[in-house]
Design an enzyme around this catalytic site. Structure first.
Site, PDB file in Angstrom:
ATOM      1  N   TYR A  43      37.520  45.082  36.796  1.00 10.86           N
ATOM      2  CA  TYR A  43      38.048  46.237  36.851  1.00 10.86           C
ATOM      3  C   TYR A  43      39.639  46.104  36.693  1.00 10.86           C
ATOM      4  O   TYR A  43      40.144  44.784  36.551  1.00 10.86           O
ATOM      5  CB  TYR A  43      37.894  46.803  38.160  1.00 10.86           C
ATOM      6  N   LYS A 157      39.106  39.556  37.154  1.00 10.52           N
ATOM      7  CA  LYS A 157      39.367  40.638  38.259  1.00 10.52           C
ATOM      8  C   LYS A 157      37.973  41.319  38.334  1.00 10.52           C
ATOM      9  O   LYS A 157      37.758  42.251  37.925  1.00 10.52           O
ATOM     10  CB  LYS A 157      40.151  41.703  37.984  1.00 10.52           C
ATOM     11  N   GLU A 189      46.061  33.458  48.325  1.00  9.97           N
ATOM     12  CA  GLU A 189      46.641  34.755  48.051  1.00  9.97           C
ATOM     13  C   GLU A 189      46.203  35.780  49.002  1.00  9.97           C
ATOM     14  O   GLU A 189      45.607  35.243  49.751  1.00  9.97           O
ATOM     15  CB  GLU A 189      46.369  35.237  46.412  1.00  9.97           C
ATOM     16  N   LEU A 213      44.193  35.491  41.510  1.00 12.84           N
ATOM     17  CA  LEU A 213      44.232  36.326  40.353  1.00 12.84           C
ATOM     18  C   LEU A 213      45.631  36.136  39.836  1.00 12.84           C
ATOM     19  O   LEU A 213      46.785  36.119  40.619  1.00 12.84           O
ATOM     20  CB  LEU A 213      44.180  37.662  40.712  1.00 12.84           C
TER      21      LEU A 213
HETATM   22  N1  PLP Z   1      45.313  38.849  44.107  1.00 13.70           N
HETATM   23  C1  PLP Z   1      44.320  40.028  44.571  1.00 13.70           C
HETATM   24  C2  PLP Z   1      43.123  39.308  44.895  1.00 13.70           C
HETATM   25  C3  PLP Z   1      44.405  41.225  44.138  1.00 13.70           C
HETATM   26  O1  PLP Z   1      43.276  42.133  44.434  1.00 13.70           O
HETATM   27  C4  PLP Z   1      45.504  41.797  43.575  1.00 13.70           C
HETATM   28  C5  PLP Z   1      45.605  43.171  43.430  1.00 13.70           C
HETATM   29  O2  PLP Z   1      44.748  44.051  43.463  1.00 13.70           O
HETATM   30  C6  PLP Z   1      46.738  41.104  43.212  1.00 13.70           C
HETATM   31  C7  PLP Z   1      46.687  39.597  43.559  1.00 13.70           C
HETATM   32  C8  PLP Z   1      48.082  41.472  42.727  1.00 13.70           C
HETATM   33  O3  PLP Z   1      47.813  41.558  41.416  1.00 13.70           O
HETATM   34  P1  PLP Z   1      48.615  42.746  40.601  1.00 13.70           P
HETATM   35  O4  PLP Z   1      49.937  42.547  40.986  1.00 13.70           O
HETATM   36  O5  PLP Z   1      48.223  42.783  39.149  1.00 13.70           O
HETATM   37  O6  PLP Z   1      48.420  44.325  41.079  1.00 13.70           O
END
Ligand code: PLP
Length: 294
Positions: A43, A157, A189, A213
């Site tokens: 997603y 993701k 994270e 991620l």
């Molecule tokens: N890490 C995880 C596990 C996430 O689910 C998300 C965002 O949903 C992020 C980091 C941040 O990513 P982004 O800045 O692309 O929204």
């Protein structure tokens, strides 16, 4: 927007399913969909401000990375799909959720045929324009640190979010808004965000790897720090170091950068929003303003 019998459909109820725009309550997928049965799906979440996608290209690139990683092939024009959905929902400030599963087979089986047709679903929900209200309106949060029990391909993701959901619930029960994850003594994270800390004017963030991620907001922060000549290093961060940091932030597309004011009940520095956080947030505002009006 009007439905079949002239009944007014609330704008947010228009969803995309497999090439069609339709009312959410008319959208149906198979009980044999592999996304439902196995979490065999990926997603994206993309913010739109005044109808324009923020870092849209970067989100589409990450979507394509996730699709490639799990070998789902499609030739869909993602930008067109997203723009049409946002327009159908009246534009404005929306976050779009887009999910692609491997599709439905005829029976439940771990194995899949390579020629399945992926299921593509997208919906919207209204979001606050974080940037419009300025830095003063951003509230800092409390976080907890807890074990990272996820698989080792967090760069994909994937929709299998049970570990993330459970730790977020654990955070809420402790009166906190985010769970920061730790594996083998090293912070990775947040449950749904990337992690940053500041020490003596230097920004630190966990190294890019398949254990985190590749956040679109994280990448943008690295770029903005670089443009301003603020050193930003990707390193292994231990728990004790985080607690003695001058500032801690989390970042995500729908929350931008949020200051973390306490961790496991212990204040970070004096427990207030930090100077570098404010500077970076203001840079974000300028960038978003340029995107919307320039
Ligand atoms: N890490 C995880 C596990 C996430 O689910 C998300 C965002 O949903 C992020 C980091 C941040 O990513 P982004 O800045 O692309 O929204």
């Amino acid at each position: 927007m009007f439905g079949a019998k002239g009944i007014k459909i609330p704008a947010m109820d228009i969803v995309h399913l497999n090439g069609q725009l339709l009312a959410a309550d008319k959208a149906k997928i198979s009980v044999f969909d592999r996304g439902f049965l196995f979490g065999d799906s990926i997603y994206e979440v993309i913010p739109f401000y005044q109808g324009k996608g923020f870092r849209l290209i970067e989100h589409i690139q990450r979507l394509e990375h996730s699709l490639r990683a799990i070998q789902i092939r499609t030739d869909i024009d993602w930008q067109l799909l997203l723009d049409n959905l946002v327009t159908a929902n009246g534009g404005g400030n929306l976050s779009v959720y887009l999910q692609v599963s491997r599709g439905a087979s005829e029976e439940r089986s771990h194995q899949y045929d390579a020629d399945l047709t992926p299921t593509v679903f997208a919906c919207c929900k209204p979001i606050k324009d974080i940037y419009a209200d300025g830095a003063d309106s951003v509230e800092g949060i409390a976080a907890i640190v807890t074990a990272d029990l996820r698989w080792r391909r967090c760069d994909i993701k994937a929709t299998g979010l049970l570990p993330n959901i459970l730790v977020l619930q654990q955070a809420r029960q402790a009166g906190a808004a985010e769970a920061i994850l730790i594996r083998d003594g090293i912070l990775t994270e947040g449950a749904s965000s990337n992690l940053f800390m500041v020490e003596n004017g230097v920004i630190y963030t966990p190294k890019s790897s398949s254990e985190i991620l590749g956040g679109v907001t994280r990448e943008l922060l690295l770029q903005l720090a670089d443009e301003q000549g603020i050193p930003c290093l990707q390193v292994d961060i231990e728990y004790s170091r985080l607690l003695t940091a001058d500032e801690v932030w989390i970042s995500s597309s729908t929350r931008a950068i949020v200051p973390v004011l306490s961790i496991d009940g212990q204040k970070i520095a004096d427990g207030n929003k930090g100077r570098l956080w404010q500077q970076m947030f203001e840079r974000f505002i300028q960038l978003q303003h340029r995107m919307m009006h320039g």
